[in-house]
Design an enzyme around this catalytic site. Structure first.
Site, mmCIF file in Angstrom:
data_model
loop_
_atom_site.group_PDB
_atom_site.id
_atom_site.type_symbol
_atom_site.label_atom_id
_atom_site.label_comp_id
_atom_site.label_asym_id
_atom_site.label_seq_id
_atom_site.Cartn_x
_atom_site.Cartn_y
_atom_site.Cartn_z
ATOM 1 N N ASP A 1 0.857 -1.181 0.000
ATOM 2 C CA ASP A 1 0.000 0.000 0.000
ATOM 3 C C ASP A 1 0.899 1.239 0.000
ATOM 4 O OD1 ASP A 1 -2.311 1.716 0.548
ATOM 5 O OD2 ASP A 1 -3.246 -0.104 1.348
ATOM 6 N N HIS B 1 -11.393 -2.990 3.220
ATOM 7 C CA HIS B 1 -11.325 -2.681 4.650
ATOM 8 C C HIS B 1 -12.080 -1.411 5.024
ATOM 9 C CE1 HIS B 1 -8.451 -0.214 2.627
ATOM 10 N NE2 HIS B 1 -8.269 0.504 3.723
HETATM 11 C C1 GLC Z 1 -8.107 5.267 2.029
HETATM 12 C C2 GLC Z 1 -7.973 4.035 2.858
HETATM 13 C C3 GLC Z 1 -8.653 4.264 4.175
HETATM 14 C C4 GLC Z 1 -7.982 5.420 4.862
HETATM 15 C C5 GLC Z 1 -7.948 6.654 3.959
HETATM 16 C C6 GLC Z 1 -6.995 7.681 4.475
HETATM 17 O O1 GLC Z 1 -9.408 5.548 1.678
HETATM 18 O O2 GLC Z 1 -8.481 2.931 2.189
HETATM 19 O O3 GLC Z 1 -8.640 3.136 4.999
HETATM 20 O O4 GLC Z 1 -8.642 5.729 6.048
HETATM 21 O O5 GLC Z 1 -7.512 6.343 2.656
HETATM 22 O O6 GLC Z 1 -5.680 7.254 4.320
#
Ligand code: GLC
Ligand code: CA
Length: 540
Positions: free
Chosen positions: A97, A316
């Site tokens: 990620d 998630h």
């Molecule tokens: C993305 C992620 C999420 C996170 C957000 C801020 O949407 O998938 O889990 O809270 O970015 O980084």
């Protein structure tokens, strides 16, 4: 030309909730390693691991304080390297990620920036107070202003998400260089690609623009015109290292598919938000028509090599798909789980299965706000209370929508902590662990798990499901999703009843002369589709 990621099936791992190897209640790297064999059995070709970097965990790892360090919650860099090696041995690729819209406010770049260190002063987005106040009234995605005042620098900084997640300044060449260096460092650790977090937010409108369109509340900092310049630059780095990329791209519409994921697009694939954005709660009336339209729009936008889809029903950040689109009662859980599996796994694109989806995990019930971890949900809960909801009402509301539903520990067996850990996990275990778990699913030939296995094998053994043409078939039954996949060798039809009501329709009669390859009911009925019935026919 064959491209590995077009033929592959991916699996998303949320490490904190996947498998705890040292019994401290938190899933970890060695836990992932332990379960690679399980993923191999399922037929997985690559895993996407959500952030495992050093982080104060305000947003569970999406607030990174050191990009090149592994959080001690998850293990060590040595353990990560062992995971990479073991995965290689099993021919499972690893996607990491990449969170580059923002860092943690505890990253040392931020510390230096607020001190106005000349090398870091423009790494973040700073603005002096305007008439003693925030520069504008834009609202952040996690609630509250996008601006937070910093006493040290005596200025406001911008954050798309929480105030603990300051946005990086993509107009700073020095900042960009650091990010490129970091990407290259990771590329050299033997990984195969990146899922790029929140990437449609890196460009912002001019501060004096209004941002009060209720339909697009984040318009001023989401897919803003000109973002392509930054993304094209990034793309050269990914290409140079032969990395597969999937961008998280809220606010990008199918009309823009080619620009984002075409031959010269910014990414190989993106996670679009159009189909998942339609259904937020389990209680909403089901917008079948719009749901099908959104999926079909993306299928057609990416047809004829104009692009490539990332297929997903869960991640998630979303509640569980069976609870939202299907039916999580004991009567229909298995059937609706299989229906959703068939509807999405045979579309054109690369499927991403989210951990637990393959065993039909469902939403849980949160009995107290103390059981909730997600900061955006806690914020929402307090908003509801402020707006006059009782605690019970507020809990009921958030239980249906919170992303913590996807984050409850993976249910490996029916034991006290579901075989995830021997200690009480960081987030509650779903109460249905006794009836929904990997062990039972593996033993039962008719389980959701074994159905996913079959769908994955179909994709592997029949190129038509990878590269064949997608053709949408209209039916008069709105809740039925009917499509075909065709190449010169083979043609298939997929019909899925997305509802709990029986459906009879004209094109079904025509289909029943063909060979039934796979279905989620054990017996056959020519005349109609029963609740959540899904069928795959080989057309003759
Ligand atoms: C993305 C992620 C999420 C996170 C957000 C801020 O949407 O998938 O889990 O809270 O970015 O980084
Ligand atoms: Ca652990």
């Amino acid at each position: 030309m064959r491209t590995w990621w077009k033929e592959a099936v991916g699996y998303q791992i949320y490490p904190r909730s996947f498998k705890d190897s040292n019994n401290d209640g938190i899933g970890d790297i060695n836990g992932i390693r332990e379960k690679l064999g399980y993923l191999k059995e399922l037929g997985i070709d690559f895993i996407w691991i959500t952030p495992i970097y050093a982080s104060p965990n305000f947003d569970n790892g999406y607030d990174i304080s050191d990009y090149c360090a592994i959080s001690s919650d998850f293990g060590t860099m040595e353990e990560f390297k062992e995971l990479v090696n073991e995965a290689k041995r099993l021919e499972i690729k690893i996607i990491m990620d990449l969170v580059i819209n923002h860092t943690s406010n505890q990253h040392n770049w931020f510390e230096k920036s607020r001190q106005k260190d000349p090398n870091y002063r423009d790494f973040y987005i700073w603005h002096e107070p305007v008439n003693g106040k925030e520069p504008n009234d834009w609202q952040s995605i996690f609630g509250g202003s996008v601006w937070t005042y910093d006493k040290v620098r005596e200025e406001y900084y911008f954050h798309t998400f929480a105030k603990e997640q300051p946005d990086l300044n993509w107009d700073s060449p020095a900042m960009k260089n650091k990010i490129v260096e970091m990407i290259e460092w990771w590329a050299n650790q033997g990984i195969d690609g990146f899922r790029i977090d929140a990437i449609s937010h890196i460009k912002k409108e001019k501060w004096d623009q209004p941002n009060n369109d209720p339909k697009r509340p984040f318009k001023a900092f989401q897919n803003v015109e000109g973002i392509g310049e930054y993304l094209t630059e990034l793309n050269t780095i990914f290409k140079k290292h032969n990395l597969m990329t999937v961008g998280e791209a809220s606010g990008v519409t199918a009309e823009e598919a080619e620009v984002w994921v075409g031959k010269d697009g910014y990414f190989n694939m993106i996670f679009e938000f159009e189909h998942t954005g339609l259904w937020r709660t389990a209680n909403d009336e089901q917008p079948f028509k719009q749901f099908k339209e959104a999926l079909v729009r993306w299928q057609e936008a990416c047809a004829n090599d104009k692009g490539w889809n990332a297929l997903y029903m869960e991640n998630h950040d979303l509640p569980r798909s069976i609870s939202v689109y299907g039916d999580d009662s004991s009567v229909y859980r298995t059937i609706s789980g299989k229906a959703l599996a068939m509807a999405f796994m045979l579309l054109q694109g690369t499927p991403f299965i989210y951990q637990g989806q393959e065993i039909g995990m469902t939403n849980t019930t949160f009995d107290s706000i103390d059981e909730v971890n997600a900061t955006d949900t806690i914020y929402m809960y307090h908003q509801l209370i402020t707006n006059g909801y009782s605690e019970t009402q507020a809990l009921e509301q958030i239980s249906a929508v919170t992303r913590d539903n996807a984050r409850t520990p993976m249910q490996w067996d029916g034991s006290e902590f579901a075989g995830f850990s021997e200690t009480k996990p960081w987030l509650k275990v779903n109460q249905n662990k006794g009836s929904v778990n990997v062990k039972l699913e593996q033993e039962d030939a008719n389980s959701i798990f074994n159905f996913y296995k079959q769908l994955i094998q179909l994709r592997k053994n029949h190129p038509v499901f990878v590269s064949g043409e997608f053709r949408y078939v209209e039916t008069e039954a709105e809740p039925v999703f009917h499509y075909e996949r065709r190449n010169e060798q083979e043609q298939y039809a997929i019909v899925v009843n997305l509802s709990k009501e029986e459906q009879a329709f004209v094109s079904l009669d025509e289909l029943t002369d063909n060979k039934l390859v796979l279905s989620n009911y054990l017996d056959y009925d020519f005349s109609k589709l029963r609740p959540f019935e899904a069928r795959l026919y080989k057309l003759s």
